[in-house]
Scaffold this motif. Structure first.
Motif, short mmCIF file in Angstrom:
data_model
loop_
_atom_site.label_atom_id
_atom_site.label_comp_id
_atom_site.label_asym_id
_atom_site.label_seq_id
_atom_site.Cartn_x
_atom_site.Cartn_y
_atom_site.Cartn_z
N TYR A 234 8.65 4.34 -6.36
CA TYR A 234 8.93 3.00 -5.87
C TYR A 234 9.34 3.00 -4.39
CZ TYR A 234 13.95 4.08 -6.16
OH TYR A 234 15.19 4.62 -5.99
N LEU A 235 9.67 4.15 -3.85
CA LEU A 235 10.08 4.27 -2.45
C LEU A 235 8.90 4.42 -1.49
CD1 LEU A 235 13.02 6.80 -2.94
CD2 LEU A 235 13.23 4.35 -2.50
N LYS A 236 7.71 4.62 -2.02
CA LYS A 236 6.55 4.99 -1.20
C LYS A 236 5.58 3.84 -0.95
CE LYS A 236 7.83 9.33 -1.16
NZ LYS A 236 8.26 9.99 0.10
N ILE B 299 0.85 -1.19 0.00
CA ILE B 299 0.00 0.00 0.00
C ILE B 299 0.88 1.25 0.00
CG2 ILE B 299 -1.91 -1.17 1.17
CD1 ILE B 299 -1.03 0.24 3.76
N ARG B 300 0.36 2.33 -0.54
CA ARG B 300 1.11 3.58 -0.57
C ARG B 300 1.26 4.14 0.85
NH1 ARG B 300 3.85 5.84 -4.86
NH2 ARG B 300 3.26 7.90 -4.11
N ASP B 301 2.45 4.66 1.13
CA ASP B 301 2.70 5.25 2.44
C ASP B 301 3.74 6.35 2.28
OD1 ASP B 301 3.46 5.87 5.08
OD2 ASP B 301 3.02 3.83 5.76
N GLU B 302 3.32 7.58 2.51
CA GLU B 302 4.20 8.73 2.30
C GLU B 302 5.27 8.86 3.39
OE1 GLU B 302 4.27 10.59 -0.42
OE2 GLU B 302 2.68 9.32 -1.23
N ASN B 303 5.19 8.01 4.43
CA ASN B 303 6.22 8.03 5.47
C ASN B 303 7.51 7.33 5.03
OD1 ASN B 303 4.71 9.37 7.55
ND2 ASN B 303 3.51 7.50 7.76
N ASP C 79 -0.98 -5.53 11.32
CA ASP C 79 -0.05 -4.51 10.84
C ASP C 79 1.35 -4.83 11.33
OD1 ASP C 79 -1.46 -2.44 9.32
OD2 ASP C 79 -2.62 -2.17 11.16
N ILE C 80 2.34 -4.53 10.52
CA ILE C 80 3.72 -4.62 10.96
C ILE C 80 3.98 -3.40 11.84
CG2 ILE C 80 6.14 -4.58 10.22
CD1 ILE C 80 5.10 -5.85 7.56
N PRO C 81 4.44 -3.59 13.07
CA PRO C 81 4.67 -2.43 13.94
C PRO C 81 5.61 -1.43 13.30
CG PRO C 81 4.86 -4.49 15.17
CD PRO C 81 4.74 -4.87 13.72
N ARG C 82 5.33 -0.15 13.49
CA ARG C 82 6.18 0.90 12.93
C ARG C 82 7.59 0.78 13.48
NH1 ARG C 82 4.54 3.75 8.38
NH2 ARG C 82 2.29 4.05 8.49
N PHE C 83 8.55 0.95 12.61
CA PHE C 83 9.95 0.83 12.98
C PHE C 83 10.35 1.96 13.92
CE2 PHE C 83 14.42 2.00 11.81
CZ PHE C 83 15.03 0.91 12.40
N ASN C 84 10.81 1.57 15.12
CA ASN C 84 11.29 2.53 16.11
C ASN C 84 12.77 2.27 16.31
OD1 ASN C 84 12.06 3.79 18.62
ND2 ASN C 84 9.88 4.02 19.08
#
Length: 421
Positions: A126-128, A94-98, A137-142
């Protein structure tokens, strides 16, 4: 039962019918009228009371529901036994601008050959993209949490150039949380190179290393036996693990990959053939040889690695997107594919999963083959340090390997148990 009810009702109204019988038809006397009136009112009261009790019963069922209806039980992936678990490898991009999570040009350990933007790629769509599993959900990388949890540990990657790509991705991800970049260095002062068999990056502030061992076959290369056919230029000893395997044992996290060199073009055409028990095995196929090599690897894991200390992973075959079987034509798309046409499957991935399934010790398969099948947009293509040679096997950095590491970190450090099978 019906006849008894009729008799009962007749008995109930009998006195009134008796008194009116002399007139030739049943009529109700005055006292009967009063009786009927009071009886009718009684029926109304009883009916109202029954309606009230029925309404109360429905209200109670609504507020305090009983046991739920039976739900059909379906097969779940191996090792997934609770609601807190999920299969990370069934999902979609999925697209993710983060994203992306780092700039490869600011990471001194990212090879120039994988830095597509620095090599002239103009589009950055391709980076988004972020991988989204179906049921979780995969937990956000901290980065700060991961750095702390890796403190004092030894992370070791073993495999081919795609293993090296994941190794570089991990280093670049972790460096985003380190303020003093000079505190991160290659232990022997080496620059990243395809020729060096061992590279070790130390995060000195956190006292851990992230290492890479180049072992494209996992088993030992060998010399040509006497009286071997002229076409034999080198051998692979399928029953002996690589001689540098002793360096892998004392690690905390150990990640393997292999498969891309196990094809006739990289073996037979270069004169590489197989050997077992000191004898040549000229008739064995590449997949048959891979299965034998993985059995050797499995025996080594069971007998040499303390899996109570070392978390062991094996990443499956990564999808490539060549436009021809000769691997001469490479078309890099602008968007991920919507149809993957069987690229989500690989005989090498199947062998890996079957071998791991039969191990007597815990090893986790990172089954990345299906998720990579969609990403025809994320390959190096002609945006490498050698643009004359197209590349539809390796991935740009940042890119797909970052997601492999996010999943790896999630499995290692998530508070809730996660199934990767």
């Amino acid at each position: 039962m019906v006849s008894r009810l009729n008799q009962s009702l007749l008995g109930y109204f009998k006195p009134c019918y008796k008194r009116g019988g002399n007139l030739g038809h049943p009529i109700i006397g005055s006292h009967c009228k009063n009786w009927v009136f009071h009886s009718f009112n009684g029926l109304i009261v009883i009916g109202s009371f029954l309606c009230f009790m029925l309404a109360m019963a429905y209200w109670h069922m609504y507020v305090f529901p009983g046991p739920p209806a039976a739900i059909p039980i379906y097969d779940v992936p191996e090792r997934a036994h609770s609601k807190s678990e999920c299969n990370f490898f069934v999902g979609k991009w999925i697209r993710d601008e983060n994203y992306p999570l780092y700039n490869a040009s600011e990471c001194p350990f990212a090879e120039r050959g994988f830095n597509c933007l620095a090599n002239g790629r103009k589009d950055n769509g391709y980076l988004k993209w972020r991988w989204k599993p179906e049921n979780c959900d995969i937990p956000r990388f901290n980065v700060h949490d991961v750095l702390e949890k890796l403190r004092g540990k030894r992370v070791v990657f073993v495999g081919d150039s795609l293993s090296r790509t994941q190794w570089e991705s991990m280093i670049c991800l972790l460096m985003t949380g380190v303020e003093d970049k000079k505190s991160v260095y290659e232990v022997n002062g080496n620059k990243i190179s395809k020729q060096i068999r061992h590279l070790s990056i130390r995060f000195s502030l956190f006292s851990f290393t992230v290492e890479f061992y180049r072992s494209v076959f996992l088993v030992q290369p060998g010399s040509v036996p006497k009286r071997a056919p002229k076409r034999v230029k080198a051998t692979l000893k399928l029953d002996m693990l690589d001689d540098i395997s002793k360096e892998w044992i004392d690690s905390d996290i150990l990640i393997f990959n292999s498969g891309h060199w196990w094809n006739p073009g990289k073996l037979f055409e270069m004169g590489w053939y197989f050997q077992v028990g000191g004898k040549m095995k000229l008739g064995i196929s590449t997949t048959g040889a891979f299965k034998t090599a993985l059995a050797t690897w499995a025996s080594w894991i069971e007998n040499m690695v303390n899996t109570n200390k070392t978390e062991v992973f094996f990443r499956t075959f990564e999808s490539s997107h060549w436009s021809s079987r000769t691997q001469q034509k490479c078309k890099v798309t602008r968007q991920p594919l919507s149809k993957i046409n069987g690229k989500e499957q690989s005989p090498f991935s199947d062998i890996i999963q079957n071998v791991v399934k039969n191990l007597s010790v815990p090893v986790t398969v990172l089954h990345v083959t299906p998720m990579g099948a969609f990403r025809s947009d994320a390959h190096v293509g002609t945006w490498s340090d050698n643009p004359s040679v197209p590349d539809c096997s390796h991935w740009c950095l940042p890119g797909v390997p970052d997601m492999w590491n996010e999943i790896l970190f999630s499995y290692l450090f998530s508070k809730e148990k996660i199934s990767l099978q």
